[in-house]
Design a protein around this motif. Structure first.
Motif, PDB file in Angstrom:
ATOM      1  N   SER A 132      42.033  36.337  35.698  1.00 11.26           N
ATOM      2  CA  SER A 132      41.559  36.229  37.079  1.00 11.26           C
ATOM      3  C   SER A 132      42.436  37.058  38.010  1.00 11.26           C
ATOM      4  CB  SER A 132      41.556  34.761  37.503  1.00 11.26           C
ATOM      5  OG  SER A 132      41.157  34.633  38.855  1.00 11.26           O
ATOM      6  N   LYS A 133      43.754  36.990  37.811  1.00  5.08           N
ATOM      7  CA  LYS A 133      44.680  37.786  38.631  1.00  5.08           C
ATOM      8  C   LYS A 133      44.460  39.285  38.419  1.00  5.08           C
ATOM      9  CE  LYS A 133      48.614  34.676  39.273  1.00  5.08           C
ATOM     10  NZ  LYS A 133      50.080  34.508  39.053  1.00  5.08           N
ATOM     11  N   TYR A 135      41.711  40.828  37.560  1.00  9.08           N
ATOM     12  CA  TYR A 135      40.481  41.230  38.241  1.00  9.08           C
ATOM     13  C   TYR A 135      40.692  41.366  39.749  1.00  9.08           C
ATOM     14  CZ  TYR A 135      36.739  41.333  34.778  1.00  9.08           C
ATOM     15  OH  TYR A 135      35.897  41.690  33.758  1.00  9.08           O
ATOM     16  N   GLN A 136      41.591  40.545  40.297  1.00 11.87           N
ATOM     17  CA  GLN A 136      41.831  40.566  41.740  1.00 11.87           C
ATOM     18  C   GLN A 136      42.789  41.678  42.161  1.00 11.87           C
ATOM     19  OE1 GLN A 136      43.150  36.661  43.030  1.00 11.87           O
ATOM     20  NE2 GLN A 136      41.594  35.649  41.778  1.00 11.87           N
ATOM     21  N   HIS A 137      43.513  42.238  41.163  1.00 13.97           N
ATOM     22  CA  HIS A 137      44.529  43.235  41.513  1.00 13.97           C
ATOM     23  C   HIS A 137      43.863  44.559  41.898  1.00 13.97           C
ATOM     24  CE1 HIS A 137      48.161  45.657  41.437  1.00 13.97           C
ATOM     25  NE2 HIS A 137      48.868  44.540  41.310  1.00 13.97           N
ATOM     26  N   ARG A 141      42.772  46.432  38.260  1.00 15.70           N
ATOM     27  CA  ARG A 141      41.353  46.209  37.960  1.00 15.70           C
ATOM     28  C   ARG A 141      40.666  47.533  37.610  1.00 15.70           C
ATOM     29  NH1 ARG A 141      39.889  44.125  42.472  1.00 15.70           N
ATOM     30  NH2 ARG A 141      39.115  46.060  43.388  1.00 15.70           N
ATOM     31  N   SER A 495      51.898  37.796  43.363  1.00 16.18           N
ATOM     32  CA  SER A 495      50.540  37.563  43.856  1.00 16.18           C
ATOM     33  C   SER A 495      49.848  38.888  44.191  1.00 16.18           C
ATOM     34  CB  SER A 495      50.581  36.689  45.111  1.00 16.18           C
ATOM     35  OG  SER A 495      49.296  36.627  45.710  1.00 16.18           O
ATOM     36  N   ASP A 497      47.618  39.447  46.192  1.00 20.96           N
ATOM     37  CA  ASP A 497      47.370  39.534  47.634  1.00 20.96           C
ATOM     38  C   ASP A 497      48.463  40.317  48.351  1.00 20.96           C
ATOM     39  OD1 ASP A 497      45.099  38.036  47.316  1.00 20.96           O
ATOM     40  OD2 ASP A 497      46.094  36.123  47.781  1.00 20.96           O
TER      41      ASP A 497
END
Length: 749
Positions: A132-133, A135-137, A141, A495, A497
């Protein structure tokens, strides 16, 4: 004077020299080096060579693509990839491996800075959270996960290979590591592309020679009808090839994709000299029945014209040196040398062997059919001048419109066959990831007091990165700004984000301190050195034309955004250099053709002592080039480094028949002082060898249409079309120009 004694001397001397050159054939090597296609002595090349000493060569990498039937975050699938990549990383030739299975982030924890895996392969629960992390990077990604979500990518950076054999061994090692991978591992990069090109060149090299020899044998069987003369002709052509290839080996020239065409070209082109010489001996022998007189008369009569045509053909090839790319320059030089060898060997051996063996020269019955056809050609020229003129003007108008549509463009592996696995792999990385071509932008601080890792500089680099993505669609971008974003992310527990530039001065200082402490560039692509830096990544192979437009748009956009007093920048890298070679192509090609036309004009001026004949010589030979250019324009076939050789080859060869025709015309005109009669005799006397050589040359070049390379296919097709267009021009347009432009009361032309 050719007699028995001189014939024996010529044969022994020729065989001795050929034996010396043939002894060099064992040294012959095959090669395909991308760097050879860079523009020679170019300031961008000099800059890239200096840049590479600091940051390394931007094409020393392989992209590995893995696909999974059960999802890319399947534990067993990831473990098998990680195991193979670990084995590859242990190779002495491997510099580093970047993959989601091996990357570790340096995270600040209560216990200090600790390396933490991007993916925990042994813990299914953590792996699900890690996916999940990932994919969010914003960077990982696009870098590691395919657009369809069904594939993963790894980047293997390797040492620079000094030989093709070393590169092949490395690629083979990677293939063996993943030989049980299903679906198969996809691989893209210079090392594997080089191997694919060289293997295809080797296949074509032998195939073309055999096909050309078989084809020429059957054509000569139709026109010569004498097995001994056919064998002699093939032997002389073959010896011309041996001499040229031996000379190339002696000079240390390796066979590449373009020079592999030389043997077949020489087999075909050398036949032109032989056919003209044979036709004249045959014609003279049927009149005098005296072989000694016929051979010597033929050498005197067509020797000068053949020397001039060989020279103009060599000039056509030599104009390729203006393109300023080593493989094309080498093709021009060694093909020209081969033309010289072919002329010398033909005139040393063919008359000598003919004189000693004394074959019979029967007049083939097919020549009667040719004579009837040639008489009809003459009658058409004198009776239907308006029709010929209208057809010519119509073709010229259509040709000019098509020429204006011709564009310069090139793709990295487009010359490989459609079903080639290497080509499909490059396309896969272009469609599923950021691309397969390297992108490199050089940066430097203009003030020595401003370090690369300072807030002002990093903010400028971050702006440039955004422009690069916007203007070129490049991805996987690494830069000092990316290092700072990584630092900020690590200082916030990894993170995604926080994969962004720091917001406060305190965070900036912490990020710089983290970089000085952990040295992240030691574990990834080098992006800075003292006051220098780079932005590197990959982008799609959209063609040299679109790439050049995007690069120019990028530089234009940067002008208004980048602080010019703070930061300097320059596009560099292998992609830029190859694209620049194509960008300069039209100018260099036109320059080369103009030089060739000027030399042909000088020859015609010296031979005929008439400015009108100079113009008459050039017009029919520009006509085939225009027709070929138009067809390429109408069918959207781009002009590139590979197809550019078509025009030099066409012009150099098609001018031969024009010179033979005009030489005969001049001989008859000087004797009879009758323009129409001279045109008639020129058509009847030179029409036969012109028809035969056109058939042989066209058929010979058509063998290239069986090539695995699209460039070779187009060369064979369009050079053959130019020969057919030249035949029309020489038998219809050329006589018409002589009728119109030469005054009736001339006493000399």
């Amino acid at each position: 004077m050719i007699n028995k004694r001189t014939s024996i001397i010529f044969i022994l001397l020729t065989l001795a020299v050929l034996g010396l050159l043939a002894s060099q054939l064992s040294k012959l090597q095959f090669d395909y080096e991308l760097e050879n296609f860079f523009p020679k002595n170019d300031p961008d090349l000099s800059y890239y060579q200096k840049f590479s000493k600091t940051f390394g060569y931007d094409n020393d990498y392989l992209l590995l693509g893995f696909q999974s039937k059960n999802g890319v975050f399947n534990k067993e699938f990831l473990k098998s990839i990680d195991s193979g990549l670990t084995e590859i990383a242990s190779s002495e030739s491997t510099v580093q491996v970047l993959s989601p299975t091996s990357i570790k982030s340096i995270i600040k924890t209560p216990l200090g800075l600790l390396p933490v895996r991007l993916l925990h392969l042994n813990d299914s629960l953590k792996l699900q959270r890690d996916s999940s992390k990932l994919y969010q990077h914003p960077l990982y990604r696009g870098m590691f996960i395919s657009k369809s979500g069904k594939g993963l990518k790894a980047i293997v950076v390797h040492n620079r290979f000094l030989s093709k054999e070393a590169a092949d061994e490395y690629v083979e090692m990677i293939m063996q590591v993943f030989e049980n991978q299903s679906p198969r591992v996809r691989v893209a990069g210079k090392a594997i592309a080089q191997s694919a090109f060289v293997n295809a060149v080797k296949d074509d090299f032998t195939k073309f020679i055999l096909m050309a020899m078989v084809l020429i044998f059957f054509l000569l069987l139709i026109f010569m009808r004498d097995l001994f003369m056919i064998t002699t002709s093939l032997l002389i052509s073959g010896l011309s090839v041996v001499a040229t290839i031996g000379f190339m080996a002696l000079m240390g020239k390796e066979i590449d994709i373009l020079s592999s065409l030389i043997p077949t070209i020489l087999l075909v082109v050398s036949m032109s000299d032989i056919i003209h010489l044979f036709s004249h001996i045959q014609k003279q022998y049927t009149v005098t029945n005296n072989l000694h007189e016929s051979v010597n008369h033929a050498v005197r009569q067509v020797g000068l014209a053949t020397l001039l045509t060989s020279f103009t053909t060599a000039v056509g090839f030599l104009t390729l040196v203006t393109i300023n790319v080593k493989p094309i320059i080498d093709l021009g030089i060694y093909a020209a040398a081969g033309i010289a060898f072919a002329f010398i060997i033909t005139y040393l051996l063919f008359p000598a062997i003919t004189f000693i063996v004394k074959p019979s020269f029967r007049q083939p019955s097919t020549h009667d059919m040719m004579e009837v056809m040639l008489r009809k050609v003459f009658l058409t020229v004198v009776r239907k001048t308006k029709t010929i003129t209208m057809v010519t003007l119509l073709l010229l108008v259509i040709g000019v419109i098509g020429l204006l549509r011709l564009q310069i463009d090139a793709y990295l592996v487009n010359d490989l066959p459609k079903n080639n696995l290497v080509k499909s792999d490059f396309i896969y990385f272009d469609s599923e990831f950021s691309g397969s071509k390297p992108f490199t932008l050089s940066l430097w601080t203009k003030d020595s007091s401003r370090q690369v890792y300072s807030r002002e500089v990093i903010e400028q680099i971050d702006k440039i990165e955004r422009l690069v993505k916007e203007q070129t669609k490049a991805g996987d971008l690494y830069s000092p700004a990316a290092m700072v974003r990584f630092a900020n992310q690590s200082l916030h527990k990894g993170s995604p984000d926080y994969y962004k530039l720091p917001e406060t001065e305190k965070e900036w200082n912490r990020a710089f301190r983290w970089i000085r402490t952990t040295h992240p560039e030691r574990r990834s692509t080098r992006v800075s050195h003292k006051l220098q830096a780079q932005i590197s990544g990959y982008f799609q192979d959209l063609g040299s034309r679109d790439a050049t437009i995007k690069h120019n748009n990028l530089l234009k956009a940067m002008t208004g955004i980048v602080d010019q007093e703070l930061l300097g920048y320059r596009l560099t890298g292998t992609t830029l250099l190859v694209d620049k070679s194509h960008a300069l192509l039209s100018t260099n090609l036109i320059k080369g053709l103009l030089i060739a036309m000027f030399i042909v004009a000088l020859i015609a001026g010296w031979l005929f002592k008439s400015f009108r004949i100079v113009v008459i010589t050039l017009i029919p030979n520009i006509f085939p080039i225009l027709i070929v250019s138009a067809i390429m324009g109408y069918f959207a076939i781009p002009l590139n480094l590979s197809t550019s050789v078509i025009f030099a080859i066409s012009f150099g060869i098609v001018v031969d028949d024009t010179i033979h025709f005009l030489s005969r015309f001049k001989h008859e005109y000087d004797r009879e002082k009758n323009k129409v009669y001279a045109i008639k005799r020129a058509i009847l006397e030179t029409g036969r060898p012109i028809l035969i050589t056109t058939i042989v040359l066209t058929s010979g070049f058509l063998v290239f249409c069986f090539s695995n390379f699209s460039a070779s296919f187009y060369m064979g097709l369009f050079v053959s079309i130019s020969f057919i267009a030249a035949l029309f021009a020489d038998l219809y347009l050329l006589p018409l120009l002589l009728l119109w432009w030469l005054p009736n009361d001339s006493t000399r032309i």
